[in-house]
Design an enzyme around this catalytic site. Structure first.
Site, PDB file in Angstrom:
ATOM      1  N   CYS A 135     -10.315  -0.738  28.555  1.00 51.99           N
ATOM      2  CA  CYS A 135     -10.353  -1.235  27.321  1.00 51.99           C
ATOM      3  C   CYS A 135      -9.846  -2.830  26.640  1.00 51.99           C
ATOM      4  CB  CYS A 135     -10.388  -0.253  25.592  1.00 51.99           C
ATOM      5  SG  CYS A 135      -8.753   0.131  25.992  1.00 51.99           S
ATOM      6  N   ARG A 184       4.725  -9.453  27.388  1.00 51.90           N
ATOM      7  CA  ARG A 184       3.455 -10.419  27.557  1.00 51.90           C
ATOM      8  C   ARG A 184       4.122 -11.517  26.532  1.00 51.90           C
ATOM      9  NH1 ARG A 184      -1.612  -7.581  24.856  1.00 51.90           N
ATOM     10  NH2 ARG A 184      -0.697  -6.382  23.251  1.00 51.90           N
ATOM     11  N   HIS A 197      -6.966 -22.399  16.085  1.00 50.77           N
ATOM     12  CA  HIS A 197      -7.700 -21.103  15.540  1.00 50.77           C
ATOM     13  C   HIS A 197      -9.336 -21.829  14.679  1.00 50.77           C
ATOM     14  CE1 HIS A 197      -3.652 -20.647  13.088  1.00 50.77           C
ATOM     15  NE2 HIS A 197      -3.920 -19.372  14.108  1.00 50.77           N
ATOM     16  N   ARG A 203      -9.382   4.430  17.848  1.00 49.88           N
ATOM     17  CA  ARG A 203      -7.767   4.750  18.451  1.00 49.88           C
ATOM     18  C   ARG A 203      -7.143   5.452  17.093  1.00 49.88           C
ATOM     19  NH1 ARG A 203      -5.406  -0.015  20.415  1.00 49.88           N
ATOM     20  NH2 ARG A 203      -5.165  -1.101  18.396  1.00 49.88           N
ATOM     21  N   ASN A 261      -3.393  -4.530  29.201  1.00 51.32           N
ATOM     22  CA  ASN A 261      -2.577  -5.744  27.950  1.00 51.32           C
ATOM     23  C   ASN A 261      -0.920  -4.913  28.648  1.00 51.32           C
ATOM     24  OD1 ASN A 261      -5.245  -7.539  27.723  1.00 51.32           O
ATOM     25  ND2 ASN A 261      -5.325  -6.631  25.595  1.00 51.32           N
ATOM     26  N   ASP A 262      -1.286  -3.893  27.936  1.00 52.73           N
ATOM     27  CA  ASP A 262      -0.537  -2.957  28.179  1.00 52.73           C
ATOM     28  C   ASP A 262       0.166  -2.796  29.786  1.00 52.73           C
ATOM     29  OD1 ASP A 262       1.450  -3.679  25.124  1.00 52.73           O
ATOM     30  OD2 ASP A 262       0.365  -1.925  25.262  1.00 52.73           O
TER      31      ASP A 262
END
Length: 628
Positions: free
Chosen positions: A497, A460, A191, A324, A449-450
Site C-alpha cells: 500500500c 523521509r 496545491h 487500518r 514509504n515507511d
C-alpha cells in the site's frame, strides 16, 4: 502546431478549446485618498468584517473540497485560515490602516510584500505564494464587493488557461466538463497541481510566459505524460496522446497467464469511495481512519466509525475493504489528544504502540465498530490491519484485544464477527518476523514509504538524505522479497500500500516478487491494471530474480529499463523547518514574519509546520521514471 513544455501533474491527456481565466482583472484598487480623509476606525471595522466573511468562506471551501476531492486536499484551506489570522500580518495591516491607509490598500500592500518574500525562496516555499494570493484576493473581493469568476459552470471540453491557479479556483473545477488545465506558473507540489491530480484532470503547470500568447478559443492538447501543451495539434498527435490514456476496467484483472492480482485504492475519507470506484479499483487496500479524528475537538464515537466503515463496504460490495486502525503519532499529530513530545517521533510512540498503551480506550471503541461492521451487509469483505508492528508480543496483544471485544459484544447481545486480520510491514523488525506473523494472521501489507525510511535509516522528511528514500535500493527490494516469501510459506496473502505500488513501471517487478494485491492512489489504478494484463508471471519472476541480484541502485534501474536521474531531478526541492528558520534569521525583512501557519503536502498527508520545532517536515514527491 506549437509545443510548450511544462510539468505534467499526472499521466493524463485531454483535448479542448482554450479559455482564459484572469481573476486579477476584476480586482482593481481605487485611487488611494489622502491619509487625512480616511476614517481609520471605519476602515478597521471593514477589515474585521471582511476577515470574518472570508473565514466563513474558507470553512465552506474546506468542507466542499473534502466532499468533492478528499480530506487531505481540503486541508489546504485550514492553512489559508491560519494565513488569514497570522498575528504579524494582521498587525501590519492594522498598523497601515491606523496610519491613514484604506483597508483594501493596506491588505494589498502588506500581502504583496509577503508574497514577494515567498517567491524569492526555492521549491515548495515559493509555491506557497499562491496560497497567500488566494487569501489576499478573497479579502480584496470582499472589501471591494467584487464577484469571483465561477469555474464550476464552464462548457464541456474546456481547457482552462491561467497565469496561475489558486486552490480555491481549482477545487471548483468540474472533471466532467474540463478537458485540461494549464498554468504559466506553479510546480508539481503546488496545491492546485495536487487538486487537479486528485480530480483526475489533465494538467500541465509551469509553462512560462509563452502561455500568455495562446489565444482564446484555440484548440489545444494537454499532455500530462509528455509534460506538454500543444496548440492546434495534428490529428496524429492527438491520437498519440490518446493512446497513452488507459481505459478504465471495472472488472478484476489477471496477468497474461491468468494469475489474479487485486488492484485496490488507498482512501482517506468516505468522499473518496466514488472516485476510486470510477477509476476501477478492486476495493480498498488501505482505508485510513485518521480522517475521522481530525478537524474536531474530540474523537469520533463508535457509531460514527461504524457508519464510515459501513459506507466503505456498501461502496465496494463485492470487493475487500482493508481498514487500518488508528495510526497517529510520528507525522500525524491530533490536536486534542495528549500526544507525547519526542525527539524522533518516527522511532517513538505511534501506530499500535499508542493503541495498546496510552489510547487503549480509543482502540477498543474502534474495534467495537469494526467487529459490528464485519457482521453487517457485505461485512464478510472487511479486513482489519494494525500499523507499526515490530514484534510478536504486539501481534498477540492486538489479537487478544480483538477477542476480548468480541466477547464483550457477545455478552451484550450485539451482532458481530471477527474479519480477516493483518498487519502492516513497515520496519526491518517486521520483515524479519514476517514468518512468525504470517502464522497468526490472514495477511501482511507492505508499506513501502515507511519501510524504505527504516531500512535505509533515512528520515523521509529530511531533505539532506532524500536520495536514500528510494524503494529501488537493493536492501529495500530484498526486504520486500523476504517478507513475501515468508508469508507465502504460511498461506497469508501479501499486499502493498505504499507509493511504489502505484508506479505502473514497477508492476511487473512486484508481480514477480509475489505480491497478491497492490493498493494505490485511485488515479493510478487504470495504468496498473493495464500493466497487470500485459505481464507474464514467469517473465516477471525472472525479472525479479535479476533485480534481486543487483549490487547497486543504478544496476536496478538498468535492469528494469528505467532512465537514471540524479537525486535533484527525482525529488522536488524543498526546505526543512530548520532551513526556514535559518532563512528567516538571515533576512532582516523576512524576519518580520513568522509563518508557523504554513502547510506542506506530504506523500500521504498534510503536515503542520508549527507542530514542533524539533521535527523536520519537508515532504517530496518522487518524479515518475520513464522507459528509455
Amino acid at each position: 502546431m506549437t509545443t510548450l513544455s511544462g510539468i505534467g501533474t499526472s499521466p493524463l491527456s485531454g483535448v479542448g478549446h482554450a479559455r482564459w481565466y484572469r481573476p486579477d482583472a476584476a480586482i482593481t484598487l481605487p485611487e488611494r485618498p489622502p491619509a487625512e480623509e480616511v476614517d481609520s476606525g471605519a476602515e478597521q471595522v471593514r477589515f474585521e468584517t471582511a476577515r470574518g466573511t472570508v473565514r466563513e468562506a474558507l470553512k465552506q471551501a474546506r468542507d466542499q473540497t473534502a466532499e468533492r476531492v478528499g480530506e487531505q486536499e481540503a486541508a489546504v484551506f485550514e492553512a489559508h485560515q491560519q494565513f488569514l489570522d497570522d498575528p504579524q500580518l494582521v498587525e501590519d495591516i492594522e498598523r497601515s490602516i491606523q496610519s491613514g491607509m484604506p483597508a483594501p490598500h493596506a491588505v494589498a500592500d502588506r500581502f504583496e510584500e509577503a508574497i514577494k518574500q515567498f517567491e524569492n525562496m526555492d521549491g515548495m516555499m515559493a509555491e506557497r505564494a499562491a496560497d497567500l494570493r488566494d487569501v489576499r484576493d478573497r479579502l480584496l473581493r470582499e472589501l471591494l464587493d467584487v464577484e469571483g469568476a465561477d469555474l464550476s459552470t464552464l462548457p464541456p471540453d474546456t481547457v482552462v488557461l491561467a497565469k496561475r491557479l489558486t486552490p480555491s479556483d481549482t477545487a471548483k473545477l468540474d472533471p466532467e466538463a474540463i478537458a485540461g488545465v494549464v498554468s504559466a506558473t506553479g510546480g508539481r507540489t503546488s496545491h492546485a497541481a495536487i487538486i487537479t491530480r486528485a480530480l483526475a484532470i489533465p494538467a500541465v503547470v509551469g509553462v512560462g510566459e509563452e502561455l500568455l500568447e495562446v489565444a482564446e478559443g484555440t484548440q489545444v492538447l494537454v499532455d500530462g505524460e509528455a509534460d506538454e501543451l500543444v496548440t492546434d495539434p495534428a490529428a496524429s498527435r492527438c491520437a498519440e496522446a490518446d493512446s497513452l490514456d488507459v481505459s478504465i476496467r471495472t472488472q478484476r484483472v489477471t496477468t497474461a497467464d491468468e494469475r489474479a492480482i487485486e488492484v485496490a485504492a488507498n482512501v482517506g475519507s468516505v468522499m473518496e469511495f466514488e472516485p476510486a470506484r470510477a477509476r476501477g479499483a478492486d476495493g480498498v487496500g488501505l482505508f485510513r481512519m485518521e480522517f475521522l479524528f481530525l478537524d474536531r475537538e474530540e474523537p469520533p464515537d463508535e457509531e460514527e466509525q461504524y457508519e464510515a466503515v459501513s459506507e466503505a463496504l456498501a461502496a465496494f460490495p463485492d470487493n475487500r475493504v482493508v481498514v487500518r486502525t488508528l495510526d497517529v503519532g510520528g507525522d500525524k499529530p491530533v490536536s486534542y489528544l495528549d500526544m507525547p513530545t519526542e525527539t524522533n517521533p518516527f522511532l517513538g510512540q505511534r501506530g499500535l504502540r499508542l493503541s495498546l498503551g496510552k489510547f487503549t480506550d480509543l482502540f477498543e471503541t474502534q474495534l467495537r465498530a469494526l467487529l459490528r461492521a464485519a457482521a453487517s451487509d457485505n461485512g464478510d469483505k472487511l479486513a482489519i490491519m494494525f500499523p507499526m508492528i515490530t514484534h510478536m508480543d504486539e501481534v498477540e496483544a492486538a489479537l487478544a484485544r480483538v477477542e476480548a471485544i468480541a466477547n464483550d459484544l457477545a455478552s451484550e447481545g450485539i451482532k458481530h464477527a471477527i474479519p480477516e486480520l493483518g498487519i502492516m510491514i513497515e520496519t526491518p523488525a517486521g520483515v524479519f518476523s514476517a514468518d512468525r506473523f504470517a502464522e497468526r494472521l490472514d495477511f501482511l501489507s507492505i508499506g513501502t514509504n515507511d519501510l524504505t525510511q527504516y531500512v535505509m535509516a533515512a528520515d523521509r522528511e529530511n531533505n539532506a538524505v532524500a536520495d536514500l528514500h528510494d524503494p529501488l535500493y537493493p536492501a529495500v527490494l530484498r526486504a520486500i522479497d523476504y517478507a513475501v516469501t515468508a508469508a507465502d510459506e504460511h498461506d497469508a496473502w501479501v499486499g502493498m500500500c505504499g507509493e511504489m505500488a502505484g508506479n505502473p513501471e514497477l508492476t511487473e517487478l512486484l508481480i514477480g516478487l509475489g505480491l497478491d494485491e497492490l493498493s494505490m492512489s485511485a488515479v493510478s489504478v487504470p495504468a496498473v491494471k493495464k500493466q497487470v494484463i500485459n505481464t507474464d508471471t514467469h517473465s516477471a519472476k525472472e525479472l525479479a530474480a535479476d533485480v534481486l541480484n543487483c549490487q547497486s541502485r543504478e544496476d536496478v534501474y538498468e535492469t528494469l529499463g528505467l532512465s537514471w536521474c540524479s537525486p535533484q531531478e527525482r525529488f522536488t526541492p524543498n526546505l526543512t523547518l530548520r532551513e526556514v528558520d535559518q532563512y528567516l534569521c538571515n533576512s532582516v525583512t523576512v524576519c518580520r514574519y513568522h509563518w508557523r501557519s504554513l502547510l506542506f503536502f506530504g506523500q500521504i498527508q498534510l503536515l503542520l509546520l508549527n507542530w514542533s520545532r524539533r521535527q523536520q517536515h519537508s515532504p517530496r514527491l518522487l518524479r515518475p521514471v520513464h522507459r528509455r
